[in-house]
Design a protein around this motif. Structure first.
Motif, PDB file in Angstrom:
ATOM      1  N   VAL A   1      -8.798  -9.320  14.760  1.00  0.00           N
ATOM      2  CA  VAL A   1      -7.265  -9.130  14.402  1.00  0.00           C
ATOM      3  C   VAL A   1      -7.075  -7.714  14.558  1.00  0.00           C
ATOM      4  O   VAL A   1      -5.981  -7.357  15.293  1.00  0.00           O
ATOM      5  CB  VAL A   1      -7.279  -9.586  12.865  1.00  0.00           C
ATOM      6  CG1 VAL A   1      -5.969  -9.238  12.650  1.00  0.00           C
ATOM      7  CG2 VAL A   1      -7.374 -11.065  12.651  1.00  0.00           C
TER       8      VAL A   1
ATOM      9  N   ALA B   1      -2.880  -7.854   6.444  1.00  0.00           N
ATOM     10  CA  ALA B   1      -3.900  -6.762   6.654  1.00  0.00           C
ATOM     11  C   ALA B   1      -3.133  -5.337   6.806  1.00  0.00           C
ATOM     12  O   ALA B   1      -3.606  -4.327   6.495  1.00  0.00           O
ATOM     13  CB  ALA B   1      -4.522  -7.030   8.118  1.00  0.00           C
ATOM     14  N   TRP B   2      -1.757  -5.150   7.206  1.00  0.00           N
ATOM     15  CA  TRP B   2      -1.251  -4.101   7.376  1.00  0.00           C
ATOM     16  C   TRP B   2      -0.498  -3.350   6.138  1.00  0.00           C
ATOM     17  O   TRP B   2      -0.571  -2.193   5.998  1.00  0.00           O
ATOM     18  CB  TRP B   2      -0.078  -4.328   8.611  1.00  0.00           C
ATOM     19  CG  TRP B   2       0.850  -3.358   8.741  1.00  0.00           C
ATOM     20  CD1 TRP B   2       2.115  -3.405   8.755  1.00  0.00           C
ATOM     21  CD2 TRP B   2       0.588  -1.816   9.414  1.00  0.00           C
ATOM     22  NE1 TRP B   2       2.596  -1.871   9.060  1.00  0.00           N
ATOM     23  CE2 TRP B   2       1.662  -1.255   9.420  1.00  0.00           C
ATOM     24  CE3 TRP B   2      -0.709  -1.251   9.552  1.00  0.00           C
ATOM     25  CZ2 TRP B   2       1.841   0.113   9.936  1.00  0.00           C
ATOM     26  CZ3 TRP B   2      -0.654  -0.010  10.003  1.00  0.00           C
ATOM     27  CH2 TRP B   2       0.600   0.806  10.357  1.00  0.00           C
TER      28      TRP B   2
ATOM     29  N   TRP C   1      -4.189   1.737  10.509  1.00  0.00           N
ATOM     30  CA  TRP C   1      -4.344   0.346  10.690  1.00  0.00           C
ATOM     31  C   TRP C   1      -5.609   0.093  10.786  1.00  0.00           C
ATOM     32  O   TRP C   1      -6.422  -0.894  10.037  1.00  0.00           O
ATOM     33  CB  TRP C   1      -3.870   0.030  12.121  1.00  0.00           C
ATOM     34  CG  TRP C   1      -4.169  -1.181  12.574  1.00  0.00           C
ATOM     35  CD1 TRP C   1      -4.835  -1.658  13.759  1.00  0.00           C
ATOM     36  CD2 TRP C   1      -4.054  -2.678  12.004  1.00  0.00           C
ATOM     37  NE1 TRP C   1      -5.303  -2.951  14.007  1.00  0.00           N
ATOM     38  CE2 TRP C   1      -4.577  -3.775  12.929  1.00  0.00           C
ATOM     39  CE3 TRP C   1      -3.381  -3.183  10.813  1.00  0.00           C
ATOM     40  CZ2 TRP C   1      -4.442  -5.183  12.405  1.00  0.00           C
ATOM     41  CZ3 TRP C   1      -3.426  -4.352  10.508  1.00  0.00           C
ATOM     42  CH2 TRP C   1      -3.954  -5.561  11.366  1.00  0.00           C
TER      43      TRP C   1
ATOM     44  N   ARG D   1       0.899  -1.261  -0.095  1.00  0.00           N
ATOM     45  CA  ARG D   1      -0.062   0.051  -0.044  1.00  0.00           C
ATOM     46  C   ARG D   1       0.922   1.413  -0.134  1.00  0.00           C
ATOM     47  O   ARG D   1       1.979   1.278   0.591  1.00  0.00           O
ATOM     48  CB  ARG D   1      -0.862   0.122   1.249  1.00  0.00           C
ATOM     49  CG  ARG D   1      -0.257   0.043   2.471  1.00  0.00           C
ATOM     50  CD  ARG D   1      -0.980  -0.238   3.660  1.00  0.00           C
ATOM     51  NE  ARG D   1      -2.234   0.587   3.959  1.00  0.00           N
ATOM     52  CZ  ARG D   1      -2.896   0.572   5.075  1.00  0.00           C
ATOM     53  NH1 ARG D   1      -2.746  -0.133   5.920  1.00  0.00           N
ATOM     54  NH2 ARG D   1      -3.888   1.691   5.193  1.00  0.00           N
TER      55      ARG D   1
ATOM     56  N   TYR E   1      -1.214 -11.082  10.028  1.00  0.00           N
ATOM     57  CA  TYR E   1      -1.062  -9.451  10.541  1.00  0.00           C
ATOM     58  C   TYR E   1      -0.651  -8.572   9.332  1.00  0.00           C
ATOM     59  O   TYR E   1      -1.346  -7.556   8.931  1.00  0.00           O
ATOM     60  CB  TYR E   1      -0.255  -9.399  11.822  1.00  0.00           C
ATOM     61  CG  TYR E   1      -0.679  -9.911  12.740  1.00  0.00           C
ATOM     62  CD1 TYR E   1      -1.971  -9.363  13.368  1.00  0.00           C
ATOM     63  CD2 TYR E   1      -0.113 -10.459  13.785  1.00  0.00           C
ATOM     64  CE1 TYR E   1      -2.422  -9.694  14.635  1.00  0.00           C
ATOM     65  CE2 TYR E   1      -0.605 -10.910  15.004  1.00  0.00           C
ATOM     66  CZ  TYR E   1      -1.691 -10.422  15.466  1.00  0.00           C
ATOM     67  OH  TYR E   1      -2.176 -10.951  16.731  1.00  0.00           O
TER      68      TYR E   1
ATOM     69  N   ARG F   1      -6.526  -7.470  -1.566  1.00  0.00           N
ATOM     70  CA  ARG F   1      -6.368  -8.326  -0.685  1.00  0.00           C
ATOM     71  C   ARG F   1      -7.221  -9.601  -1.169  1.00  0.00           C
ATOM     72  O   ARG F   1      -8.420  -9.224  -1.080  1.00  0.00           O
ATOM     73  CB  ARG F   1      -6.726  -7.787   0.834  1.00  0.00           C
ATOM     74  CG  ARG F   1      -5.619  -7.112   1.176  1.00  0.00           C
ATOM     75  CD  ARG F   1      -5.819  -6.760   2.817  1.00  0.00           C
ATOM     76  NE  ARG F   1      -5.585  -7.792   3.431  1.00  0.00           N
ATOM     77  CZ  ARG F   1      -6.724  -8.252   4.050  1.00  0.00           C
ATOM     78  NH1 ARG F   1      -8.009  -7.792   4.215  1.00  0.00           N
ATOM     79  NH2 ARG F   1      -6.248  -9.270   4.856  1.00  0.00           N
TER      80      ARG F   1
ATOM     81  N   ASP G   1     -12.538  -5.103   5.817  1.00  0.00           N
ATOM     82  CA  ASP G   1     -12.005  -6.253   5.204  1.00  0.00           C
ATOM     83  C   ASP G   1     -11.138  -7.044   6.181  1.00  0.00           C
ATOM     84  O   ASP G   1     -10.516  -8.099   5.727  1.00  0.00           O
ATOM     85  CB  ASP G   1     -11.056  -5.668   3.998  1.00  0.00           C
ATOM     86  CG  ASP G   1     -10.089  -4.603   4.435  1.00  0.00           C
ATOM     87  OD1 ASP G   1     -10.268  -3.788   5.337  1.00  0.00           O
ATOM     88  OD2 ASP G   1      -8.847  -4.836   4.089  1.00  0.00           O
ATOM     89  N   VAL G   2     -10.989  -6.815   7.208  1.00  0.00           N
ATOM     90  CA  VAL G   2     -10.126  -7.460   8.351  1.00  0.00           C
ATOM     91  C   VAL G   2     -11.029  -7.691   9.755  1.00  0.00           C
ATOM     92  O   VAL G   2     -11.690  -6.896  10.161  1.00  0.00           O
ATOM     93  CB  VAL G   2      -8.758  -6.752   8.649  1.00  0.00           C
ATOM     94  CG1 VAL G   2      -8.115  -7.586   9.787  1.00  0.00           C
ATOM     95  CG2 VAL G   2      -8.037  -6.494   7.390  1.00  0.00           C
TER      96      VAL G   2
ATOM     97  N   ARG H   1     -12.470  -0.088   9.178  1.00  0.00           N
ATOM     98  CA  ARG H   1     -12.245  -1.095   7.948  1.00  0.00           C
ATOM     99  C   ARG H   1     -13.099  -2.314   8.339  1.00  0.00           C
ATOM    100  O   ARG H   1     -13.180  -2.980   9.412  1.00  0.00           O
ATOM    101  CB  ARG H   1     -10.783  -1.043   7.360  1.00  0.00           C
ATOM    102  CG  ARG H   1     -10.212  -1.998   8.420  1.00  0.00           C
ATOM    103  CD  ARG H   1      -8.858  -1.865   8.209  1.00  0.00           C
ATOM    104  NE  ARG H   1      -8.325  -2.564   6.988  1.00  0.00           N
ATOM    105  CZ  ARG H   1      -7.059  -2.761   6.737  1.00  0.00           C
ATOM    106  NH1 ARG H   1      -5.753  -2.208   7.616  1.00  0.00           N
ATOM    107  NH2 ARG H   1      -6.577  -3.456   5.559  1.00  0.00           N
TER     108      ARG H   1
END
Lengths: 194, 194
Positions: free
Chosen positions: B150, A186-187, B187, A143, A183, A194, B145-146, B143
DNA sequence: ATTTCATATTGACCGCGGTCATCTTTTGGG
DNA sequence: CCCAAAAGATGACCGCGGTCAATATGAAAT
């Protein structure tokens, strides 16, 4: 510690480090005792503390050296192709960091600099890791809406989190790599990717 | 420790805790000495270790109680409106966590459970925090999407990271809240929302 | 060579967490 | 009420990191 001037002092320090290294080789970091080191090096106990502020400072040196070797191996690599690649590259270092609870504790205590002037070896390796990972992030498929240095700091935060969790009986079963990949996916990735 | 049965034992344990609490009140966690506790409680040193596995176990109790109070204050609140709100709510607890280097060290050591059966007070508060934060994340403007659990774990990772950095001379100047907001914005928010 | 002074080294000593064989108290059964 | 077994309390003792006044050793100055 404050700039060793005489060569006798340098030899003594080298003997202490060598003795410590040998003892670690034989029975690990956690079992290391200052008394054994000075006995093996043939010096008095006080001498040890004339060369290292405390036991942690020696551990910093020993552990920092090993971390440095792992960082060296990362130098000059092209950016990783994806998150899995990235984690795979970091794994050897993370495995070492989690080889003993005591080692991880020392790293936690020492990963930040104690003072601006006196950054220890371990703290320096964290900085070096950043220097290497930031360009990876910047030029890899990650990203772009978050600065790469912030993303790199996040990688370190998640790595520490995963190792810390590994030391709990609840999470010991699962390894380090899988949770870390979760992790970091997602980060590091924008939602649409994704 | 293994299920105190006699009421004499319970009284002794309570006296030890009260004495420790009073000493902490007077001179902080770091200055706490087992000898002073038993002296003040009027028991022998061995008695202390019949009630607590080690000094850390007592600290777990004392610090866990304070963390619990902070978590209680978060219960029954509506989801935060944004990342700033979220951080502001967590700040009292994080401020306590970083009040002394020693306190943070104990929290680091104890935040994971030592064994499945025996989860300490501090580890329990981390779990409780999750229970509260996950619904916030799930129903707040964050968000999707996660999975929210988590994201909640990530919040803890970043919080620890920020506190750890605060204890370095290099980063001591900046507080906790600002860097944490930066991390959590990256995040918790989808790129287009930032 | 001898003196001099900063630098290194020494080891007895301390602080403090933690252990354990022994003694004391409580409890339940007769 | 008494007694044996379990539970609890005791404090001398240990391990180990760390200190410091005293001492020894280098190197520069005369």
């Amino acid at each position: 510690m404050p700039a060793p001037v005489q060569k006798r002092s340098q030899r003594t320090r080298a003997r202490l480090l060598a003795a410590a290294e040998a003892l670690v080789e034989r029975s690990g970091f956690d079992a290391l005792r200052v008394e054994e080191i000075v006995l093996s090096a043939g010096v008095a106990k006080g001498t040890f503390f004339a060369h290292f502020a405390d036991k942690d400072a020696l551990m910093d040196e020993l552990i920092g050296a090993r971390l440095d070797a792992h960082i060296d191996a990362l130098q000059d690599l092209p950016p990783p192709g994806d998150v899995g690649d990235l984690v795979d590259r970091l794994m050897p270092m993370l495995t070492f960091m989690s080889c003993e609870r005591y080692v991880f504790d020392v790293i936690l205590r020492r990963s930040g600099a104690a003072a601006i002037e006196e950054i220890g070896p371990i703290a320096r390796t964290f900085y070096r890791q950043g220097e290497i990972v930031i360009p990876w992030i910047a030029s890899g498929p990650f990203r772009k809406d978050v600065p790469p240095d912030v993303l790199a700091e996040g990688i370190q935060a998640f790595a520490m989190q995963v190792i810390a969790l590994r030391f709990c009986a609840l999470h010991a079963a699962q390894g380090i790599a899988e949770p870390l990949k979760r992790y970091l996916s997602a980060w590091l990735l924008a939602p649409q990717a994704r």
